[in-house]
Design an enzyme around this catalytic site. Structure first.
Site, PDB file in Angstrom:
ATOM      1  N   SER A 199       0.710  -1.231  -0.057  1.00 42.46           N
ATOM      2  CA  SER A 199       0.144  -0.100   0.023  1.00 42.46           C
ATOM      3  C   SER A 199       0.897   1.227   0.156  1.00 42.46           C
ATOM      4  CB  SER A 199      -0.879   0.034   1.149  1.00 42.46           C
ATOM      5  OG  SER A 199      -1.855   1.156   1.190  1.00 42.46           O
ATOM      6  N   CYS A 325     -10.390   0.285  23.255  1.00 41.44           N
ATOM      7  CA  CYS A 325     -11.808  -0.487  22.863  1.00 41.44           C
ATOM      8  C   CYS A 325     -12.241   0.647  22.066  1.00 41.44           C
ATOM      9  CB  CYS A 325     -12.667  -0.556  24.278  1.00 41.44           C
ATOM     10  SG  CYS A 325     -11.776  -2.079  25.168  1.00 41.44           S
TER      11      CYS A 325
END
Length: 383
Positions: A199, A325
């Site tokens: 990439s 999270c």
């Protein structure tokens, strides 16, 4: 005056290389036409595309007709996995992969399983190193159509034994896809693979350009609807100015890679050593020897990863975490889980070509206090 911001998240996206910027601006004038057409402007665009492909192929050491440009590294990874499986569906429907692959590869594996295929995950040790015995057994099993292995972990920097894994695949007559997103432009690309992906924004090229290399003789069939573009491997018209910029910057960074590695490795060593010595209850993760020259990851016990990232950002440091999270995942990093290491308060620091010693020293000077403050806020003291 506050100190200038420090960008330390190159593993996610490297700052645009000056060569990429120059090439992009220059290509905007001549690279807007459709290179598949026959009129003058299109022929000029085709010349630019052919030159970009030739330059990129030469840098990678592959044939130009083996290389296709895709809209992103994610698209390239999806095409590599799904196309490699589709090309060998008569052999079997088993995909072998490490448990620390990039999410793009794992999502392709999930799609394969949803379509009735099978995926076998090969474990890693606490350093993130591939279990070679388990790999050898897995690729030699009946019905394996494709194996895929990340060249170097994007989260902890551990470099995988690609050549050895490729030799085991060759012995079992199984093609190997290597996700080389963290290797290309930084370290020599290993041999032994059949399909390679990368990439551009990882090496300092523009976002929106992926590389898909399919070696001659490798059975590969496009998972997309039929399209004549890019040898049928990537549908749609390429964004030519960004492709030209990607090719130019890849040549530049590859030529400078050894010097950059020599400069950045001691800085990463300094981070590994001082973090372990100056921050209580911290675990530096990833292989201490076989690792990328620009990346280091550590985890701080009793600290929330997302809170730590925000605190560092307020002090001007842009870093990543595998443990926070987030609203999108609501779970720790699958890489850290697979390694069985601490995921609390995880920080990934990845340096780039303009990172200075002063910036690294400033980060190291401020980190212990930031961690201590967060622990105090959480009621954890006396460490």
């Amino acid at each position: 005056m506050s100190a200038p911001p420090v960008y330390l998240d190159t593993a996610t996206a490297a700052p645009l290389h000056p060569v990429a910027r120059q090439a992009l601006l220059a290509a905007l004038d001549d690279g807007w036409a459709d290179p598949a057409r026959l009129y003058t402007q299109a022929r000029r665009a085709r010349q630019l595309l052919d030159a970009a492909r030739e330059a990129t192929a030469q840098t990678l050491g592959v044939r130009p007709d083996e290389l296709s440009f895709t809209p992103s590294g994610t698209t390239a990874a999806h095409a590599a996995v799904l196309g490699g499986l589709r090309g060998r569906h008569r052999v079997g429907r088993v995909l072998v992969h490490s448990t620390i692959e990039h999410s793009a590869v794992l999502h392709a594996a999930q799609r394969h399983v949803a379509d009735g295929g099978e995926a076998v995950g090969v474990p890693v040790d606490r350093w993130g190193r591939l279990d070679r015995d388990a790999w050898s057994t897995a690729v030699a099993a009946p019905g394996v159509a494709l194996a895929t292995l990340i060249g170097a972990s994007h989260e902890v920097g551990t470099v995988q034994p690609v050549e050895a894994a490729g030799a085991e695949c060759a012995a079992a007559d199984v093609p190997l896809h290597v996700d080389a997103a963290q290797l290309v432009g930084r370290v020599p690309v290993p041999t032994g693979w059949s399909i390679l992906t990368a990439s551009a924004h990882k090496w300092g090229g523009p976002a929106g350009v992926g590389l898909l290399v399919v070696r001659k003789g490798t059975r590969w069939e496009s998972p997309w609807p039929t399209d004549e573009r890019e040898s049928g491997r990537a549908p749609g018209t390429v964004n030519l100015p960004t492709v030209v910029a990607a090719a130019a910057s890849l040549r530049a960074v590859t030529g400078d890679a050894a010097a950059q590695a020599a400069r950045l490795t001691p800085l990463v060593d300094r981070i590994r050593t001082r973090v372990a010595a100056e921050v209580p209850d911290v675990e530096v993760v990833g292989d201490p020897t076989d690792r990328l020259p620009h990346l280091v990851t550590f985890s701080c016990l009793y600290v929330d990863g997302e809170a730590l990232l925000h605190a560092l950002d307020r002090r001007g440091f842009a870093v990543s975490s595998g443990s926070s999270c987030t609203s999108s995942t609501l779970r720790p990093s699958h890489v850290l889980e697979a390694m069985g290491v601490l995921s609390h308060g995880n920080v990934r620091v990845s340096l780039h070509r303009e990172t200075t010693e002063a910036e690294v020293d400033r980060f190291l000077a401020e980190l212990p206090g930031i961690v201590a403050d967060l622990r105090a806020e959480a009621g954890v003291t006396g460490l």
